[in-house]
Design an enzyme around this catalytic site. Sequence first.
Site, PDB file in Angstrom:
ATOM      1  N   CYS A 312     -33.780  11.509  92.040  1.00  0.00           N
ATOM      2  CA  CYS A 312     -35.451  11.123  90.782  1.00  0.00           C
ATOM      3  C   CYS A 312     -34.493  10.385  89.460  1.00  0.00           C
ATOM      4  O   CYS A 312     -33.958   9.650  89.423  1.00  0.00           O
ATOM      5  CB  CYS A 312     -36.472  11.959  90.837  1.00  0.00           C
ATOM      6  SG  CYS A 312     -36.387  13.692  90.568  1.00  0.00           S
ATOM      7  N   TRP A 316     -34.090  17.024  88.896  1.00  0.00           N
ATOM      8  CA  TRP A 316     -33.967  18.364  89.041  1.00  0.00           C
ATOM      9  C   TRP A 316     -35.579  18.486  89.017  1.00  0.00           C
ATOM     10  O   TRP A 316     -36.044  19.999  89.040  1.00  0.00           O
ATOM     11  CB  TRP A 316     -33.416  18.864  88.092  1.00  0.00           C
ATOM     12  CG  TRP A 316     -34.020  18.543  86.566  1.00  0.00           C
ATOM     13  CD1 TRP A 316     -35.329  17.626  85.908  1.00  0.00           C
ATOM     14  CD2 TRP A 316     -33.879  18.613  85.723  1.00  0.00           C
ATOM     15  NE1 TRP A 316     -35.402  17.985  84.224  1.00  0.00           N
ATOM     16  CE2 TRP A 316     -34.260  18.279  84.045  1.00  0.00           C
ATOM     17  CE3 TRP A 316     -32.370  19.478  85.020  1.00  0.00           C
ATOM     18  CZ2 TRP A 316     -33.999  18.244  83.021  1.00  0.00           C
ATOM     19  CZ3 TRP A 316     -31.689  19.364  83.300  1.00  0.00           C
ATOM     20  CH2 TRP A 316     -32.647  18.600  82.265  1.00  0.00           C
ATOM     21  N   ASP A 317     -36.657  17.452  89.567  1.00  0.00           N
ATOM     22  CA  ASP A 317     -37.937  18.194  90.099  1.00  0.00           C
ATOM     23  C   ASP A 317     -38.287  17.789  91.537  1.00  0.00           C
ATOM     24  O   ASP A 317     -38.230  18.502  92.781  1.00  0.00           O
ATOM     25  CB  ASP A 317     -38.999  17.649  89.159  1.00  0.00           C
ATOM     26  CG  ASP A 317     -39.018  16.235  88.833  1.00  0.00           C
ATOM     27  OD1 ASP A 317     -38.149  15.388  89.192  1.00  0.00           O
ATOM     28  OD2 ASP A 317     -40.109  16.171  88.053  1.00  0.00           O
ATOM     29  N   ARG A 318     -37.935  15.993  91.718  1.00  0.00           N
ATOM     30  CA  ARG A 318     -38.547  15.376  92.694  1.00  0.00           C
ATOM     31  C   ARG A 318     -37.701  15.502  94.095  1.00  0.00           C
ATOM     32  O   ARG A 318     -37.362  15.875  95.204  1.00  0.00           O
ATOM     33  CB  ARG A 318     -39.154  14.399  92.930  1.00  0.00           C
ATOM     34  CG  ARG A 318     -40.601  13.919  92.364  1.00  0.00           C
ATOM     35  CD  ARG A 318     -40.541  12.528  92.089  1.00  0.00           C
ATOM     36  NE  ARG A 318     -40.123  12.411  90.104  1.00  0.00           N
ATOM     37  CZ  ARG A 318     -39.864  11.284  89.661  1.00  0.00           C
ATOM     38  NH1 ARG A 318     -40.603  10.056  90.396  1.00  0.00           N
ATOM     39  NH2 ARG A 318     -39.647  11.394  87.967  1.00  0.00           N
TER      40      ARG A 318
END
Length: 592
Positions: A312, A316-318
């Site tokens: 992404c 560090w999220d998706r």
Amino acid sequence: MAACPSSAGGYSASGLSVRKSEEIADLIDLFSKMQYRAKEVTPRVEAIEKRCLELFARDYKYSIIHNSNGEVCGHYPRQIVFLEYECTDVERDRFESAVQISKLQDLVNRSKLARCRGRFVCPVILYNGKHICRSSTLAGWGELYGRTGYNYIFSGGSDDTWTESEENGDSQLFDKVRGHDIKLLRYLSVRYICDLMVENKKVKFGLNVTSSEKADKAQRYADFTLLSVPYPGCEFFKDYKDRDYTAEGLVFNWKQDYVDAPLTIPTSFTHNLNIDWTRYQSWDLVEQTQNYLKLLLHIINSDDESGLLVHCISGWDRTPLFVSLLRLSLWADGAVHANLEPAQILYLTIAYDWFLFGLDFCVSSLIEMFFLPQIFFFCFNFLKHIVSEKFSAVKKQRCIFLIPSCWCCTRPCSVCVLRRKGPASSPQMVVWNKTHPLDEHLSHPLTEARSSSSSSSNQSEHGATRIGSSPLAVPGRRLAADYTRSGSSLSTEYGSWQIVSGCGSIHDHAHFPPPLASAFSSSFQDEGLSGRMCPLPSERQARLEAVREVFLAAYSSTVGLKSSAPSPSGAITGLLEQFARGVGLRGTSAIV
């Protein structure tokens, strides 16, 4: 290089231990309070790092990419695991790695400037000899100049990237830095790049702060297969929280000004998945995540030699969302980490894919700090939506056991049920098609039908081959022998079985043990099913449900869920209370 254990661990008959559940709760508790930094490691974090290496070593031979004090990337693990091959002679002969760890380390050191926050292309999953990698997106000119200048100053002039950029200009700087990134991708045999950004370039305060492969003006990444699969970032998950953590019906607003990345997928992939990709902007969060996961699984199965990169913006999220779903989905199929129990694979993916790769619950940014816990929770709660065999990457013949269809569906099943008239101590089961080798030591838990663990999109349709009308004696075995839930066991002391036709009709009444007979009699009368039969949950479903159950219990006892507004239905509260009671926790007091 790490060595594999001589004996593989299996599922214990007593199920998940209290100690393992507490271990996961402690991990989530630490994860929710601090961000991992490679140069600031406590003894508690060291224990997590060691535990991850132990779990990897149960199935794989691996080498280490060294990042001791975060010199390569400050929020990547200090010991980055490079999986070489599975711990079996057969797998070694088929997929022994040709990668030299010293050369890989050198390419990593050289390519780190090419990507946002220095989060270089990092292999994290090994599937059939192919690497599934993660990273951030490409760095923009501002970050690139800032980092090269910083490195030049603090290296005492030994880093020549900055001086070369002054002499040759922007184009040559990008050629060199992104050239190293491309060499790393090729060395890892990565061909497919899946970009989850909803933007072509990330813009803040009118400036391009990041770029992406699809926006590279010089077309340096033209030799790779680029897939633009825009997926909303963690900010969108505020709406998920506001809806009492209900993803069904939650649709992203694609008409926002900053959203300029269209869905772009090669036709070779779109034709094989039976998905109408033109409708992607109307999909809710559940359908969108399901379809993207199907796409990723199809990609890694469509090419026998090439790997996949998922990223992404910051990675560090998706990125960990889909890396974690891929790891768990492949594990549920027995394709990766075959020797890990549900609690162990859950620990590994939380610790390694989320915590050690730098996700910060608290201070990532003023916006992200409120919404990162929601996307983390969504990842593991979403497992209920991918239990179907439609999400299986491994096409395998399976063993099917039969229970009354009122437990799982309301349609006739094209199956044969064998009834044996004989001693009650010698029950018979219908078995057709050989199971996957891993299935030999796994059994199905008899789960209650509940809305929290299934949805209409989850129900798998098993195309079973009818045996015929001749009864076949098959030795019985105890159901739910492994990781069963307390109070949910099934006696095999059946009196008799009989043949049931493919349309669901029966020739005689089946005999059930008294507890089952009393429980089913009213359902049969109400539904008019008259003994119609259906398969028990699959191995895959049982595994994913076990992981989700452990996660919900640990999460509710540590972080908890905070609804933005009271929900009329109280759905999420009831959901967590149900799971908390099931594992012996206090229901209402465990939820914040």
